[in-house]
Design an enzyme around this catalytic site. Sequence first.
Site, PDB file in Angstrom:
ATOM      1  N   ALA A 155     -62.111 -79.688  53.165  1.00 45.33           N
ATOM      2  CA  ALA A 155     -61.961 -80.408  54.710  1.00 45.33           C
ATOM      3  C   ALA A 155     -63.420 -79.496  55.321  1.00 45.33           C
ATOM      4  O   ALA A 155     -63.835 -78.369  54.824  1.00 45.33           O
ATOM      5  CB  ALA A 155     -61.182 -80.225  55.629  1.00 45.33           C
ATOM      6  N   GLY A 187     -58.488 -80.197  51.042  1.00 43.81           N
ATOM      7  CA  GLY A 187     -58.337 -81.687  51.051  1.00 43.81           C
ATOM      8  C   GLY A 187     -58.875 -82.296  49.869  1.00 43.81           C
ATOM      9  O   GLY A 187     -58.519 -83.668  49.563  1.00 43.81           O
ATOM     10  N   GLU A 204     -56.083 -82.514  47.787  1.00 40.07           N
ATOM     11  CA  GLU A 204     -55.045 -83.637  48.202  1.00 40.07           C
ATOM     12  C   GLU A 204     -55.392 -84.914  47.811  1.00 40.07           C
ATOM     13  O   GLU A 204     -54.510 -85.828  47.780  1.00 40.07           O
ATOM     14  CB  GLU A 204     -54.733 -82.960  49.731  1.00 40.07           C
ATOM     15  CG  GLU A 204     -53.964 -81.792  50.122  1.00 40.07           C
ATOM     16  CD  GLU A 204     -54.046 -81.376  51.404  1.00 40.07           C
ATOM     17  OE1 GLU A 204     -52.930 -80.860  51.893  1.00 40.07           O
ATOM     18  OE2 GLU A 204     -55.010 -81.439  52.239  1.00 40.07           O
ATOM     19  N   GLU A 258     -55.686 -73.069  52.191  1.00 37.00           N
ATOM     20  CA  GLU A 258     -55.430 -73.108  53.239  1.00 37.00           C
ATOM     21  C   GLU A 258     -54.996 -72.057  54.047  1.00 37.00           C
ATOM     22  O   GLU A 258     -55.259 -71.706  55.178  1.00 37.00           O
ATOM     23  CB  GLU A 258     -54.517 -74.432  53.864  1.00 37.00           C
ATOM     24  CG  GLU A 258     -55.391 -75.821  53.620  1.00 37.00           C
ATOM     25  CD  GLU A 258     -55.229 -76.309  52.275  1.00 37.00           C
ATOM     26  OE1 GLU A 258     -55.636 -77.468  52.086  1.00 37.00           O
ATOM     27  OE2 GLU A 258     -54.707 -75.797  51.383  1.00 37.00           O
TER      28      GLU A 258
END
Length: 260
Positions: free
Chosen positions: A67, A111, A114, A134
Amino acid sequence: MFDFETILLEQRGAVAVLTINRPDKLNALNKQVHLESVAALDKLRHDETVRVLVITGSGNKAFIAGADIAEFAEQTPIGQRNFFYERTLFNTIDSFPKPVIAMINGFCLGGGNELALACDIRIASETAKFSQPEINLGIMPGGGGTQRLARLIGEGRAMELCLTGDMIDAETALRFGLVNYVFPPDELEGGTMKIAEKIAEKAPIALQLTKEAVKFAAKSNLDEGLRREVDLFALCFSTEDKEEGVRAFLEKRKPNFKGR
């Protein structure tokens, strides 16, 4: 095909290629990437000329390096919760009716991992690196990292990656079952497109129903899954493609599927 600021979209025969195009940010996901990519998938969903989607990142350094952390500083808990409760890119990919392949060309972190997990098949360069980092920011995965990762590679491996934040290489990812194929960097695109084109030759309705059945397996018990499989299997018998496939087999020729 369409004009966007943070993504590129092109069509190669029956295969569409969506490229996250923020190379200066290692293709990090921000809100605009999410919104534009969801809009692109909505258009591709109804485009009958597209049978398979490939998602990749611009350049060879990163698929998606996570992200865009700069946006985190401005986010409130409720704002972040509301955004992820909306129709995120991760869930849009997961529910996309056509097969989706992640072509992973470098860092696939947070992300980015993901997003790859939401795809149906993951194909990596030998230089690819994977992690859910994270925990190092004092947070946890929020785009499906704890859920899809555990379903794909098992609770123990997923727990290790999410709790340590450690990075693994492509060969380890292949051994874990995180990716399906690993290619040398100069063969990644060709190898991925060959697989995508092979899938694109199959009957589109059968592809969609097969994907639905396999996805359902992770959300149901065996009895429910078997019943869903039989229902979808029977539905295939209502299609023109089933008739064409049987005729082609009996006539010893290649079928010409129409998606009807």
